[in-house]
Design a protein around this motif. Structure first.
Motif, PDB file in Angstrom:
ATOM      1  N   GLU A  38      31.029  10.174   2.579  1.00 63.41           N
ATOM      2  CA  GLU A  38      30.461   9.288   3.539  1.00 63.41           C
ATOM      3  C   GLU A  38      32.128   8.645   3.953  1.00 63.41           C
ATOM      4  O   GLU A  38      31.780   7.389   5.248  1.00 63.41           O
ATOM      5  CB  GLU A  38      28.968   8.630   3.049  1.00 63.41           C
ATOM      6  N   GLY A  39      32.903   7.808   2.893  1.00 61.61           N
ATOM      7  CA  GLY A  39      33.700   6.960   2.608  1.00 61.61           C
ATOM      8  C   GLY A  39      34.298   7.412   2.715  1.00 61.61           C
ATOM      9  O   GLY A  39      35.076   7.761   3.783  1.00 61.61           O
ATOM     10  N   LYS A  40      35.329   7.201   1.546  1.00 69.81           N
ATOM     11  CA  LYS A  40      36.965   7.874   1.641  1.00 69.81           C
ATOM     12  C   LYS A  40      37.362   9.070   1.644  1.00 69.81           C
ATOM     13  O   LYS A  40      38.604   8.962   2.966  1.00 69.81           O
ATOM     14  CB  LYS A  40      37.669   7.740   0.148  1.00 69.81           C
ATOM     15  N   GLY A  41      36.449   9.447   1.695  1.00 71.53           N
ATOM     16  CA  GLY A  41      36.962  11.576   3.030  1.00 71.53           C
ATOM     17  C   GLY A  41      36.935  11.486   3.516  1.00 71.53           C
ATOM     18  O   GLY A  41      37.637  12.079   4.725  1.00 71.53           O
ATOM     19  N   GLY A  42      36.327  10.930   4.609  1.00 74.97           N
ATOM     20  CA  GLY A  42      35.817  10.721   5.824  1.00 74.97           C
ATOM     21  C   GLY A  42      34.945  12.103   6.872  1.00 74.97           C
ATOM     22  O   GLY A  42      35.291  12.144   7.600  1.00 74.97           O
ATOM     23  N   CYS A  43      34.406  11.945   5.584  1.00 73.72           N
ATOM     24  CA  CYS A  43      33.667  14.092   6.120  1.00 73.72           C
ATOM     25  C   CYS A  43      32.505  13.624   7.027  1.00 73.72           C
ATOM     26  O   CYS A  43      32.496  14.427   7.769  1.00 73.72           O
ATOM     27  CB  CYS A  43      33.526  14.735   4.881  1.00 73.72           C
ATOM     28  N   ALA A  44      31.366  12.729   6.632  1.00 77.21           N
ATOM     29  CA  ALA A  44      30.724  12.309   7.155  1.00 77.21           C
ATOM     30  C   ALA A  44      30.864  12.381   9.274  1.00 77.21           C
ATOM     31  O   ALA A  44      30.745  12.807  10.208  1.00 77.21           O
ATOM     32  CB  ALA A  44      29.598  11.471   7.022  1.00 77.21           C
ATOM     33  N   THR A  45      32.180  12.162   9.309  1.00 75.90           N
ATOM     34  CA  THR A  45      32.814  11.346  11.151  1.00 75.90           C
ATOM     35  C   THR A  45      32.979  12.780  11.750  1.00 75.90           C
ATOM     36  O   THR A  45      32.023  12.688  12.762  1.00 75.90           O
ATOM     37  CB  THR A  45      34.673  10.627  10.462  1.00 75.90           C
ATOM     38  N   CYS A  46      33.282  14.129  11.103  1.00 77.29           N
ATOM     39  CA  CYS A  46      33.278  15.151  11.944  1.00 77.29           C
ATOM     40  C   CYS A  46      32.694  15.902  11.771  1.00 77.29           C
ATOM     41  O   CYS A  46      31.606  16.706  12.303  1.00 77.29           O
ATOM     42  CB  CYS A  46      34.672  15.898  11.372  1.00 77.29           C
TER      43      CYS A  46
END
Length: 218
Positions: A38-46
């Motif tokens: 949800e944060g550093k990886g930015g996975c939830a954004t996409c």
């Protein structure tokens, strides 16, 4: 015998403590993985609402424990055609890369990380779909321990969407009730089964095994 019994009890206690410690370690790793997702990886954004990637609500059941780490470092290795990268090159202006959303005879809509772009096909120099993912590789973006934590979190995501209860529109007939349909006199004329057999090169009396062998060599 008492010494043996005490040794067995000690081993059982040690094993139970190891299992409990492992469970605590796994829970902590899952928590770290969720924070990275949800944060550093930015996975939830996409991956929320299939914005630019598939929903991962049930990825833990869909992918194996070995496949998930590979998808993080080599996202192009296994990708569904729905999520191929679409590249649109306008007559004037920079190329736009994103996910195909919809199109008609005149326009195509592509979504990138910022917004949707409605583009006129007549104003495009080229429009193509490339077999690569919009997802970046995390081989350098995350450390090995961070990727392991993300995988641990993804393994817990096994939520299938609820099935809607629907009233059956028709009754499913028994197998014996379909016999008249398959044995009807006009079946060959309607379905052109003789033409199909001739096109496949099946000779009278030829069995299925030899048919498959012949087909594999054509």
């Amino acid at each position: 015998m008492r010494l043996v019994g005490r040794a067995v009890l000690a081993l059982v206690a040690c094993a139970a403590a190891c299992v409990e410690a492992r469970a605590l370690e796994t829970d902590a790793q899952v928590g770290v993985g969720r924070a990275l997702f949800e944060g550093k990886g930015g996975c939830a954004t996409c991956h929320t609402g299939e914005r630019l990637g598939p929903s991962l609500e049930w990825i833990g059941a869909l992918r194996s424990e070995a496949a998930l780490p590979r998808s993080l470092v080599a996202p192009d290795a296994e990708i569904h055609p729905r999520f191929y990268t679409v590249v649109a090159e306008p007559m004037d202006g920079p190329a736009i890369e994103g996910l195909w959303m919809r199109e008609d005879d005149r326009d195509v809509v592509i979504r990138d990380r910022e917004r949707e772009h409605q583009l006129s096909k007549a104003a495009l120099k080229s429009l193509r779909r490339e077999r690569r993912s919009l997802m970046p590789s995390y081989a350098e973006r995350l450390t090995a321990s961070e990727r392991a934590a993300v995988v641990a979190y993804l393994r817990t995501r096994r939520t299938f969407w609820p099935l809607e209860a629907r009233e059956r529109s028709r009754e499913i007939p028994l197998a014996s009730e379909n016999v008249p349909f398959f044995d009807r006199s006009d079946r060959a004329a309607v379905e052109r089964t003789d033409d199909m057999i001739a096109a496949l090169g099946i000779r009278p009396g030829q069995d299925r095994k030899s048919t498959r062998l012949n087909s594999s060599h054509t």
